[in-house]
Design a protein around this motif. Structure first.
Motif, PDB file in Angstrom:
ATOM      1  N   ALA A  67      -0.251   3.668   6.591  1.00  0.00           N
ATOM      2  CA  ALA A  67      -0.860   2.608   5.779  1.00  0.00           C
ATOM      3  C   ALA A  67      -1.413   1.507   6.680  1.00  0.00           C
ATOM      4  O   ALA A  67      -2.515   0.990   6.451  1.00  0.00           O
ATOM      5  CB  ALA A  67       0.157   2.033   4.792  1.00  0.00           C
ATOM      6  N   THR A 106       0.665   4.355  -2.692  1.00  0.00           N
ATOM      7  CA  THR A 106       0.060   5.594  -2.188  1.00  0.00           C
ATOM      8  C   THR A 106       1.091   6.648  -1.787  1.00  0.00           C
ATOM      9  O   THR A 106       0.762   7.830  -1.717  1.00  0.00           O
ATOM     10  CB  THR A 106      -0.813   5.315  -0.948  1.00  0.00           C
ATOM     11  N   TRP A 125       2.178   6.727   1.205  1.00  0.00           N
ATOM     12  CA  TRP A 125       1.975   6.886   2.645  1.00  0.00           C
ATOM     13  C   TRP A 125       3.128   6.260   3.406  1.00  0.00           C
ATOM     14  O   TRP A 125       3.834   5.399   2.905  1.00  0.00           O
ATOM     15  CB  TRP A 125       0.693   6.212   3.087  1.00  0.00           C
ATOM     16  N   VAL A 133       0.842  -1.205   0.000  1.00  0.00           N
ATOM     17  CA  VAL A 133       0.000   0.000   0.000  1.00  0.00           C
ATOM     18  C   VAL A 133       0.872   1.248   0.000  1.00  0.00           C
ATOM     19  O   VAL A 133       0.582   2.215  -0.713  1.00  0.00           O
ATOM     20  CB  VAL A 133      -0.987  -0.016   1.196  1.00  0.00           C
ATOM     21  N   THR A 134       1.969   1.238   0.766  1.00  0.00           N
ATOM     22  CA  THR A 134       2.851   2.413   0.782  1.00  0.00           C
ATOM     23  C   THR A 134       3.475   2.643  -0.595  1.00  0.00           C
ATOM     24  O   THR A 134       3.676   3.792  -0.990  1.00  0.00           O
ATOM     25  CB  THR A 134       3.981   2.304   1.831  1.00  0.00           C
TER      26      THR A 134
END
Length: 174
Positions: A30, A23, A25, A19-20
Protein backbone atom coordinates in the motif's frame (compact mmCIF):
# COMPACT_ATOMS: atom_id res chain seq x y z
CA UNK A 1 9.09 1.11 14.80
CA UNK A 2 6.04 3.38 14.94
CA UNK A 3 3.85 0.68 13.40
CA UNK A 4 5.18 -2.04 15.72
CA UNK A 5 4.72 0.14 18.80
CA UNK A 6 0.98 0.25 18.15
CA UNK A 7 0.51 3.70 19.67
CA UNK A 8 -0.11 5.65 16.45
CA UNK A 9 1.87 6.08 13.24
CA UNK A 10 3.00 8.87 10.90
CA UNK A 11 0.28 10.65 8.89
CA UNK A 12 1.20 8.95 5.61
CA UNK A 13 1.26 5.56 7.35
CA UNK A 14 -2.22 6.30 8.77
CA UNK A 15 -3.23 6.75 5.13
CA UNK A 16 -1.48 3.52 4.08
CA UNK A 17 -3.15 1.61 6.94
CA UNK A 18 -6.51 2.93 5.76
CA UNK A 19 -5.73 1.76 2.23
CA UNK A 20 -4.82 -1.70 3.56
CA UNK A 21 -8.16 -1.85 5.37
CA UNK A 22 -10.14 -1.33 2.17
CA UNK A 23 -7.91 -3.24 -0.28
CA UNK A 24 -6.50 -6.10 1.79
CA UNK A 25 -3.00 -5.18 0.59
CA UNK A 26 -0.02 -5.40 2.89
CA UNK A 27 1.24 -2.19 4.48
CA UNK A 28 4.43 -2.26 2.39
CA UNK A 29 2.56 -2.68 -0.89
CA UNK A 30 0.00 0.00 0.00
CA UNK A 31 2.87 2.36 0.82
CA UNK A 32 4.55 1.61 -2.53
CA UNK A 33 1.30 2.26 -4.44
CA UNK A 34 0.76 5.52 -2.54
CA UNK A 35 4.34 6.61 -3.30
CA UNK A 36 3.87 5.82 -7.01
CA UNK A 37 0.56 7.72 -7.01
CA UNK A 38 2.20 10.71 -5.35
CA UNK A 39 4.92 10.62 -8.04
CA UNK A 40 2.18 10.84 -10.69
CA UNK A 41 1.02 14.04 -8.98
CA UNK A 42 4.51 15.44 -9.62
CA UNK A 43 3.89 15.55 -13.39
CA UNK A 44 1.61 18.63 -13.48
CA UNK A 45 3.80 20.21 -10.78
CA UNK A 46 6.87 19.79 -13.03
CA UNK A 47 8.88 18.02 -10.36
CA UNK A 48 11.72 15.75 -11.42
CA UNK A 49 12.52 12.64 -9.39
CA UNK A 50 16.07 11.60 -8.65
CA UNK A 51 17.60 8.30 -7.65
CA UNK A 52 16.87 9.14 -4.00
CA UNK A 53 13.20 9.68 -4.85
CA UNK A 54 12.82 6.21 -6.31
CA UNK A 55 14.97 4.54 -3.63
CA UNK A 56 12.95 6.29 -0.90
CA UNK A 57 9.72 4.80 -2.21
CA UNK A 58 11.16 1.32 -2.68
CA UNK A 59 13.18 1.10 0.54
CA UNK A 60 10.34 2.31 2.79
CA UNK A 61 7.97 -0.19 1.17
CA UNK A 62 10.48 -3.04 1.53
CA UNK A 63 11.20 -2.21 5.17
CA UNK A 64 7.48 -2.18 5.95
CA UNK A 65 7.00 -5.42 4.04
CA UNK A 66 9.96 -7.45 5.25
CA UNK A 67 11.53 -5.88 8.36
CA UNK A 68 8.34 -4.99 10.27
CA UNK A 69 7.66 -8.57 11.41
CA UNK A 70 11.11 -8.73 13.06
CA UNK A 71 10.87 -5.53 15.09
CA UNK A 72 10.34 -5.84 18.85
CA UNK A 73 7.02 -5.30 20.57
CA UNK A 74 6.57 -4.54 24.23
CA UNK A 75 3.87 -5.19 26.76
CA UNK A 76 3.76 -1.78 28.42
CA UNK A 77 2.47 1.45 26.96
CA UNK A 78 5.56 3.35 28.16
CA UNK A 79 7.94 0.95 26.38
CA UNK A 80 5.88 1.14 23.19
CA UNK A 81 5.75 4.95 23.43
CA UNK A 82 9.56 4.96 23.72
CA UNK A 83 9.76 2.62 20.71
CA UNK A 84 7.57 5.04 18.73
CA UNK A 85 9.72 7.99 19.80
CA UNK A 86 12.84 6.09 18.74
CA UNK A 87 11.14 5.40 15.41
CA UNK A 88 10.70 9.14 14.84
CA UNK A 89 14.43 9.72 15.38
CA UNK A 90 15.41 6.79 13.14
CA UNK A 91 13.09 8.12 10.42
CA UNK A 92 14.52 11.62 10.85
CA UNK A 93 18.08 10.33 10.56
CA UNK A 94 17.17 8.36 7.43
CA UNK A 95 15.58 11.48 5.96
CA UNK A 96 18.75 13.43 6.73
CA UNK A 97 20.84 10.82 4.88
CA UNK A 98 18.92 11.11 1.63
CA UNK A 99 18.61 14.90 1.88
CA UNK A 100 22.34 15.36 2.49
CA UNK A 101 23.12 13.00 -0.41
CA UNK A 102 21.17 15.41 -2.67
CA UNK A 103 19.78 12.58 -4.79
CA UNK A 104 16.23 13.91 -5.01
CA UNK A 105 13.46 14.39 -2.48
CA UNK A 106 11.17 11.61 -1.32
CA UNK A 107 7.81 11.43 -3.10
CA UNK A 108 5.96 13.29 -0.34
CA UNK A 109 8.65 15.97 -0.02
CA UNK A 110 8.59 16.60 -3.78
CA UNK A 111 4.81 16.91 -3.68
CA UNK A 112 5.19 19.47 -0.90
CA UNK A 113 7.81 21.54 -2.73
CA UNK A 114 5.90 21.29 -6.02
CA UNK A 115 2.66 22.47 -4.42
CA UNK A 116 4.52 25.28 -2.67
CA UNK A 117 5.98 26.46 -5.99
CA UNK A 118 2.54 26.46 -7.65
CA UNK A 119 0.53 27.98 -4.79
CA UNK A 120 3.22 30.37 -3.47
CA UNK A 121 2.07 29.50 0.05
CA UNK A 122 4.56 29.05 2.90
CA UNK A 123 6.14 25.59 2.94
CA UNK A 124 4.95 25.00 6.52
CA UNK A 125 1.34 25.68 5.46
CA UNK A 126 1.60 23.37 2.45
CA UNK A 127 3.17 20.54 4.50
CA UNK A 128 0.64 20.94 7.30
CA UNK A 129 -2.22 20.86 4.78
CA UNK A 130 -0.86 17.66 3.21
CA UNK A 131 -0.27 15.95 6.57
CA UNK A 132 -3.74 16.87 7.89
CA UNK A 133 -5.36 15.79 4.61
CA UNK A 134 -3.71 12.36 4.49
CA UNK A 135 -4.22 11.68 8.20
CA UNK A 136 -7.92 12.59 7.88
CA UNK A 137 -8.37 10.35 4.83
CA UNK A 138 -6.38 7.54 6.45
CA UNK A 139 -8.31 7.77 9.70
CA UNK A 140 -11.63 7.79 7.81
CA UNK A 141 -10.47 4.61 6.04
CA UNK A 142 -9.52 2.92 9.33
CA UNK A 143 -5.90 3.97 9.92
CA UNK A 144 -4.40 4.24 13.42
CA UNK A 145 -4.10 7.57 15.23
CA UNK A 146 -2.40 7.96 18.58
CA UNK A 147 0.52 9.28 20.56
CA UNK A 148 2.96 8.11 17.88
CA UNK A 149 1.14 10.30 15.34
CA UNK A 150 1.69 13.31 17.60
CA UNK A 151 5.33 12.31 18.19
CA UNK A 152 5.85 12.16 14.43
CA UNK A 153 4.06 15.43 13.69
CA UNK A 154 6.04 17.34 16.31
CA UNK A 155 9.29 15.41 16.15
CA UNK A 156 10.11 14.67 12.52
CA UNK A 157 11.38 18.18 11.76
CA UNK A 158 13.76 18.32 14.74
CA UNK A 159 14.82 14.69 14.12
CA UNK A 160 15.80 15.47 10.51
CA UNK A 161 17.59 18.62 11.66
CA UNK A 162 19.58 16.72 14.30
CA UNK A 163 20.41 14.00 11.78
CA UNK A 164 21.64 16.57 9.27
CA UNK A 165 23.78 18.27 11.93
CA UNK A 166 25.33 14.93 12.89
CA UNK A 167 26.05 14.03 9.27
CA UNK A 168 27.46 17.47 8.46
CA UNK A 169 29.66 17.35 11.58
CA UNK A 170 30.96 13.90 10.63
CA UNK A 171 31.62 15.15 7.09
CA UNK A 172 33.63 18.12 8.34
CA UNK A 173 35.74 15.96 10.73
CA UNK A 174 37.16 13.75 7.96
Amino acid sequence: MLVTAGVGVSPWTVFAEGVTDITGWSLGFATLVISASVLLLWIPLRQAPGMGTILNAIIIALVLEYVLPFLPTFETFVANALLALTGVFVTGFGGAIYLIANLGPGPRDGLMTGLQAVTHQPIALVRTFLEVLVVAIGWALGGTLGLGTIFFALGIGPAISIGMQILQFRGSVH
